[in-house]
Scaffold this motif. Structure first.
Motif, mmCIF file in Angstrom:
data_model
loop_
_atom_site.group_PDB
_atom_site.id
_atom_site.type_symbol
_atom_site.label_atom_id
_atom_site.label_comp_id
_atom_site.label_asym_id
_atom_site.label_seq_id
_atom_site.Cartn_x
_atom_site.Cartn_y
_atom_site.Cartn_z
ATOM 1 N N LEU A 104 0.828 -1.205 0.000
ATOM 2 C CA LEU A 104 0.000 0.000 0.000
ATOM 3 C C LEU A 104 0.866 1.260 0.000
ATOM 4 O O LEU A 104 0.552 2.235 -0.675
ATOM 5 C CB LEU A 104 -0.934 0.000 1.217
ATOM 6 C CG LEU A 104 -1.862 1.194 1.380
ATOM 7 C CD1 LEU A 104 -2.819 1.297 0.190
ATOM 8 C CD2 LEU A 104 -2.656 1.081 2.668
ATOM 9 N N SER A 105 1.969 1.237 0.732
ATOM 10 C CA SER A 105 2.832 2.421 0.814
ATOM 11 C C SER A 105 3.511 2.736 -0.508
ATOM 12 O O SER A 105 3.944 3.861 -0.728
ATOM 13 C CB SER A 105 3.875 2.237 1.908
ATOM 14 O OG SER A 105 4.852 1.291 1.502
ATOM 15 N N GLN A 106 3.586 1.763 -1.404
ATOM 16 C CA GLN A 106 4.260 1.970 -2.683
ATOM 17 C C GLN A 106 3.323 2.475 -3.775
ATOM 18 O O GLN A 106 3.751 2.783 -4.870
ATOM 19 C CB GLN A 106 4.937 0.675 -3.130
ATOM 20 C CG GLN A 106 6.064 0.270 -2.207
ATOM 21 C CD GLN A 106 6.567 -1.126 -2.460
ATOM 22 O OE1 GLN A 106 5.956 -1.905 -3.179
ATOM 23 N NE2 GLN A 106 7.699 -1.454 -1.861
ATOM 24 N N LEU A 107 2.025 2.578 -3.460
ATOM 25 C CA LEU A 107 1.062 3.083 -4.443
ATOM 26 C C LEU A 107 1.229 4.584 -4.642
ATOM 27 O O LEU A 107 1.660 5.300 -3.740
ATOM 28 C CB LEU A 107 -0.370 2.792 -3.987
ATOM 29 C CG LEU A 107 -0.799 1.340 -3.957
ATOM 30 C CD1 LEU A 107 -2.222 1.225 -3.423
ATOM 31 C CD2 LEU A 107 -0.707 0.704 -5.331
ATOM 32 N N ARG A 108 0.874 5.046 -5.843
ATOM 33 C CA ARG A 108 0.893 6.469 -6.135
ATOM 34 C C ARG A 108 -0.347 7.120 -5.548
ATOM 35 O O ARG A 108 -1.432 6.533 -5.580
ATOM 36 C CB ARG A 108 0.888 6.664 -7.654
ATOM 37 C CG ARG A 108 2.025 7.515 -8.138
ATOM 38 C CD ARG A 108 2.028 7.704 -9.643
ATOM 39 N NE ARG A 108 0.987 8.642 -10.026
ATOM 40 C CZ ARG A 108 0.082 8.395 -10.954
ATOM 41 N NH1 ARG A 108 0.058 7.264 -11.576
ATOM 42 N NH2 ARG A 108 -0.830 9.293 -11.256
ATOM 43 N N LEU A 109 -0.211 8.333 -5.024
ATOM 44 C CA LEU A 109 -1.366 9.051 -4.490
ATOM 45 C C LEU A 109 -2.295 9.438 -5.632
ATOM 46 O O LEU A 109 -1.848 9.999 -6.637
ATOM 47 C CB LEU A 109 -0.923 10.316 -3.753
ATOM 48 C CG LEU A 109 -0.121 10.120 -2.467
ATOM 49 C CD1 LEU A 109 0.365 11.470 -1.948
ATOM 50 C CD2 LEU A 109 -0.946 9.433 -1.420
#
Length: 177
Positions: A104-109
């Motif tokens: 999840l932390s590696q997803l783009r905003l």
């Protein structure tokens, strides 16, 4: 969180049916998983039901306003930022971070919709009422001030500033009416 019978009755009929179907499919998926973990055989009808896609709720399909898109984008952005924070804190504290949180932390905003979208009528034309003009002026003033700040910071930090940014910073602030 499951709904009580009273809450479900207050929903439109299509919504009730969609919720029941979704519940049935989820229960079938759970049963398949539990039967697999316990080494039991699952009836073919349950396996077939578990493989169906979850139907969309009618309210989710009908709800396409800019405000609802903005709320959704903000909620997703919050989740991604919290995951990034957790990964950082776990690294500092020497803890292992669950793979789902790392992913999840590696997803783009996701981008936020432009506030100017809210100023359009259902036909797509810009509204001309005084309140919408004021909202537009506030948005433009905020954007121009942010660009002016960037120009000053770029000068102080010795960074190059794009010419388009410099031109935007020279614009006069629109009046608030």
């Amino acid at each position: 969180m499951p709904m009580s019978a009273g809450e479900e009755r207050s929903l439109p009929r299509r919504e009730q049916i969609a919720l029941r179907i979704r519940h049935g499919i989820r229960m079938a998926k759970l049963r398949v998983a539990l039967d697999g973990a316990r080494g039991r055989e699952t009836p073919p009808a349950v396996v077939q039901l578990s493989q169906l896609p979850l139907p969309l709720l009618p309210s989710a399909v009908e709800e396409r306003s800019p405000a609802s898109r903005e709320k959704t984008a903000l909620r997703i952005r919050h989740g991604i930022r919290m995951a990034k924070l957790r990964v950082t804190l776990d690294g500092v504290l020497g803890r292992e971070t669950p793979p789902a949180v790392v992913q999840l932390s590696q997803l783009r905003l996701p981008p936020l919709p432009s506030p100017l979208e809210a100023l359009r009528s259902p036909e797509g034309r810009l509204r001309k009422d005084p309140e919408s003009r004021r909202e537009t002026a506030l948005y433009l003033r905020r954007s121009i001030r942010a660009v002016r700040l960037r120009v000053v910071l770029d000068e102080e930090l010795g960074r190059p500033t794009p010419e388009a940014v410099k031109q935007l910073s020279r614009l006069k602030l629109p009046r608030l009416e």
